[in-house]
Each structure stands twice: as C-alpha cells, then as structure tokens.
Design a protein around this motif. Structure first.
Motif, PDB file in Angstrom:
ATOM      1  N   GLN A   1     -95.098  -7.881  42.258  1.00 45.08           N
ATOM      2  CA  GLN A   1     -94.802  -8.990  43.156  1.00 45.08           C
ATOM      3  C   GLN A   1     -93.564  -9.716  42.632  1.00 45.08           C
ATOM      4  O   GLN A   1     -93.480 -10.006  41.438  1.00 45.08           O
ATOM      5  N   ALA A  11    -100.176  -3.828  53.154  1.00 47.04           N
ATOM      6  CA  ALA A  11     -99.327  -2.655  52.941  1.00 47.04           C
ATOM      7  C   ALA A  11     -99.313  -2.241  51.476  1.00 47.04           C
ATOM      8  O   ALA A  11     -99.309  -1.046  51.149  1.00 47.04           O
ATOM      9  N   ALA A  12     -99.331  -3.227  50.570  1.00 48.39           N
ATOM     10  CA  ALA A  12     -99.333  -2.910  49.141  1.00 48.39           C
ATOM     11  C   ALA A  12    -100.634  -2.233  48.722  1.00 48.39           C
ATOM     12  O   ALA A  12    -100.630  -1.254  47.977  1.00 48.39           O
ATOM     13  N   VAL A  17     -91.557 -13.115  53.988  1.00 44.00           N
ATOM     14  CA  VAL A  17     -92.222 -11.925  53.451  1.00 44.00           C
ATOM     15  C   VAL A  17     -91.210 -11.146  52.622  1.00 44.00           C
ATOM     16  O   VAL A  17     -90.199 -10.672  53.141  1.00 44.00           O
ATOM     17  N   LEU A  18     -91.477 -11.027  51.326  1.00 41.18           N
ATOM     18  CA  LEU A  18     -90.588 -10.337  50.403  1.00 41.18           C
ATOM     19  C   LEU A  18     -91.103  -8.925  50.134  1.00 41.18           C
ATOM     20  O   LEU A  18     -92.272  -8.618  50.353  1.00 41.18           O
ATOM     21  N   ASP A  19     -90.226  -8.090  49.633  1.00 40.67           N
ATOM     22  CA  ASP A  19     -90.599  -6.705  49.347  1.00 40.67           C
ATOM     23  C   ASP A  19     -91.402  -6.607  48.051  1.00 40.67           C
ATOM     24  O   ASP A  19     -91.108  -7.298  47.069  1.00 40.67           O
ATOM     25  N   PHE A  20     -92.389  -5.728  48.041  1.00 41.56           N
ATOM     26  CA  PHE A  20     -93.091  -5.389  46.807  1.00 41.56           C
ATOM     27  C   PHE A  20     -92.554  -4.060  46.302  1.00 41.56           C
ATOM     28  O   PHE A  20     -91.873  -3.326  47.028  1.00 41.56           O
ATOM     29  N   THR A  21     -92.857  -3.738  45.036  1.00 41.73           N
ATOM     30  CA  THR A  21     -92.414  -2.487  44.428  1.00 41.73           C
ATOM     31  C   THR A  21     -93.606  -1.793  43.798  1.00 41.73           C
ATOM     32  O   THR A  21     -94.368  -2.423  43.054  1.00 41.73           O
ATOM     33  N   ILE A  36     -95.866 -11.330  49.894  1.00 38.12           N
ATOM     34  CA  ILE A  36     -95.616  -9.939  50.209  1.00 38.12           C
ATOM     35  C   ILE A  36     -96.621  -9.505  51.263  1.00 38.12           C
ATOM     36  O   ILE A  36     -97.527 -10.273  51.609  1.00 38.12           O
ATOM     37  N   ASP A  37     -96.488  -8.284  51.762  1.00 38.31           N
ATOM     38  CA  ASP A  37     -97.481  -7.730  52.674  1.00 38.31           C
ATOM     39  C   ASP A  37     -98.573  -7.096  51.817  1.00 38.31           C
ATOM     40  O   ASP A  37     -98.465  -5.950  51.378  1.00 38.31           O
ATOM     41  N   ASN A  38     -99.634  -7.859  51.542  1.00 41.89           N
ATOM     42  CA  ASN A  38    -100.700  -7.385  50.654  1.00 41.89           C
ATOM     43  C   ASN A  38    -101.458  -6.202  51.241  1.00 41.89           C
ATOM     44  O   ASN A  38    -101.910  -5.330  50.507  1.00 41.89           O
ATOM     45  N   ASP A  63     -88.683 -14.728  42.751  1.00 44.87           N
ATOM     46  CA  ASP A  63     -88.115 -14.968  44.076  1.00 44.87           C
ATOM     47  C   ASP A  63     -89.055 -15.807  44.930  1.00 44.87           C
ATOM     48  O   ASP A  63     -88.622 -16.677  45.690  1.00 44.87           O
TER      49      ASP A  63
END
Length: 362
Positions: free
Chosen positions: A301, A173-174, A348-352, A169-171, A305
């Motif tokens: 994370q 940004a998270a 790069v996967l999306d985080f929530t 993920i984009d750490n 996936d």
C-alpha cells in the motif's frame, strides 16, 4: 556558503530529521515551537535547520491563516506495523506542510469511543480529523460526528464515505490479485486469515479472495476462513486453527503482514518448511515483510502517498471554510489568485504485488 532558494526548497523535513538523528515530529516541534523538546535538542536541530536552509511549506499557513492548522489523528492503540508506519507518514506529511498534529490512540474500536475521541480532539483545538481504520467506518453517518462540523479524511478504507474524503487502494482487486497469484503457482487449498469484520478493508479483501476462487471454480469453504484482529498474537491463534485442519491448507493468505508473520511462525513450530509445505502471503509491505523467513510475498500500500494526499485534501477543505465576514472559498481563492477548485472526495491509488520467497516460483 548560503544555499540558493531553489536548493533550500529541495531540503525536506526528513532530510533535517536524518541529519539530526531525531524524528520528523521533533523537527516540526522545533519549527513550530510546540511539544516537549529538550533545550540541547532544540538548539542542535535549530542549528541544522539553519545550516541546511530548511524552510517548511507555507501552503497550509496561506490557506488557513497565520497560525498552523491542527490536524487530529485517531488510530487504534494496538501493536501494528501498519499503524506505526501510517502514524509516521502522517506525522512527516503534516510537519512538511507546516501543520500541527494532535494524536489520540483509542483504547478500543467502538462507536462510543470513536465519537468521544473525536470530540476530545475538536475540543482541544483540532481543525480537522484524519482517520485510520476502523474509525472512519465507526464515525461516518453518526449525528455526533457530523455535529463536530470539521473537515475529515480517511486513509485505507475500502470505499467512499458520504461525510469525509477518502484515500485508498482497491482492496477488492488487491485481495483478488493475491489469490490469483497463489492459484497460478499451483495452490488450491487456500485459506484466508482475515482482519476484523468491522474493518471495511478486511471485508473487501475477503470478497476479492472469494471472487478469485469462484473465477477458477474453486469452492469457498468457511472452514478455511479464520478471523484475526490484525495483530501477531491473534494471527498466531487463527493460523494454528487453520493448520489444525485435516487436510491442512497449502497456502494462507493473511490480511496484513503481522498476521502473515504469525502464520510463518506457526508453520515453523510444526516443522513445516515454507513455501514447500505452506505458502504465506501478507498485506501492506511493512518492515516485518522482509524481517521474517522466508520474506513475505505481499501487497504494497502506498502509505506515504496516502498520507500526503489526505493531508492535502484537509488543507484544501480548511481553505474553503469561511473566515469571519468571508464567504466560503474566498480565502483559498485569494491565496491562489483563482477560484477554488473542488477537491476530489475519493482518491484511489495503485497497489503493488510484491513477490518474495514465501510463495514458491513457477
């Protein structure tokens, strides 16, 4: 009544494992006739496989030959909900795709240990390596690692690496998103409980935190930054250090859920009432996030996936390796009937951002 082929294709290894009351890895060992499985368990799982019509994915076998490919997994030998979750998801993904998983727990996170464990896996027959932080960072660029000449993939890194595929993920940004949430809720003296400086994902989360503070003209204070090692025990020590400050922080942003749980523990011990007296956030959204009080606001994370995409990248890379007398890429092209597509090197996967009770509402 026998199931149709379409019905069989819908049965997963997790379905069989749940019915049999065993792990997905045990089902894989029964299917591949590997591992130590008791005869009674083997017979019971075999009967359930037949009853449910489970057929493992043949994609990996078509790509790498008749024998199942062997994937070597390296991760640190510490108690961590994230590592346990990642191990389980990688095991399930490998088993579902008809691969054998070879697991090595490294005793420490040093370059020498990382190289030694990787060499041991390859000597034992691993066709490819899957790495969980910090081992990708420890191995990348090392001549001894490159000399192994096996496909490698890493999950949960902070960025791309030159000699292996990455799924992440984009750490940054998270880390910024969590900090922005705390600021939006009115917290201003926000402390951060980081992971080890040698973990690129931990560094990226710290930089995201700093960026969010700067965006709201809140100065970064080194005193509000304490380092743990992603474990409950080190999180407890670091949280106590932060809560001893005068004035103490009104929020603690932890780099994983284990350390966030420790911060809540430390707060409760002092008679503080989260989130009224202290907000706490975590990272990963592991099981512990909903087993503490109040339940953790955290970053989810997509580990399942990540594991599946990393395994797929390794399968594709193995398929492109030349067999005896065969040009690179020919095997996979023959299996697919087309020329092989180039696998992406970085996914790069999306985080929530999951909001729960450990942060007060507006």
């Amino acid at each position: 009544m026998r199931r149709s082929r379409q019905q069989r294709d819908r049965v997963t290894i997790q379905d069989v494992a749940q019915r049999a009351g065993v792990s997905a890895m045990t089902v894989s060992n029964v299917v591949n006739r590997t591992g130590k499985v008791g005869e009674s368990t083997r017979a019971r799982v075999g009967a359930i496989i037949e009853e449910m019509g489970y057929v493992p994915s043949q994609a990996a076998r078509h790509l790498v030959g008749a024998a199942p490919a062997r994937i070597g997994l390296i991760y640190l030998d510490i108690e961590s909900m994230f590592l346990s979750l990642a191990h389980g998801e990688v095991s399930a993904a490998a088993a579902e795709k008809g691969l054998q998983l070879m697991v090595r727990r490294a005793a420490d996170a040093t370059p020498d240990t990382a190289v030694a464990v990787a060499q041991s896996l390859v000597r034992s027959g691993a066709d490819a390596l899957l790495l969980i932080p910090p081992f990708a960072e420890l191995l990348t660029g090392a001549p001894a690692f490159r000399a192994l000449a096996v496909p490698s993939a890493a999950i949960a890194t902070a960025g791309t690496l030159p000699d292996m595929a990455t799924v992440r993920i984009d750490n940054h940004a998270a880390g910024r998103a969590v900090t922005e949430l705390l600021i939006a809720r009115g917290y201003r003296r926000i402390a951060i409980l980081t992971g080890p400086a040698g973990h690129s994902d931990s560094v990226a989360r710290l930089e995201g935190y700093k960026a969010a503070l700067a965006g709201h003209d809140i100065p970064f204070q080194s005193a509000l930054c304490a380092e743990g090692r992603f474990s409950f025990e080190t999180g407890l020590i670091a949280a106590d250090t932060l809560l001893d400050l005068d004035p103490r922080p009104d929020a603690i942003m932890a780099a994983n859920d284990d350390m966030a749980a420790a911060a809540l523990w430390a707060a409760h011990r002092r008679g503080l009432v989260p989130p009224r007296d202290l907000a706490v956030t975590g990272f990963d959204d592991t099981l512990v996030a909903t087993r503490v009080w109040p339940a953790l606001t955290t970053v989810r994370q997509p580990i399942k996936d990540m594991a599946n995409r990393a395994i797929d990248l390794l399968i594709e890379a193995l398929g492109k390796q030349p067999a005896a007398g065969m040009a690179a890429g020919t095997a996979v092209a023959m299996a697919a009937g087309t020329a092989p597509a180039k696998a992406p090197r970085d996914v790069v996967l999306d985080f929530t951002l999951v909001e729960r009770g450990s942060v007060r509402p507006v």
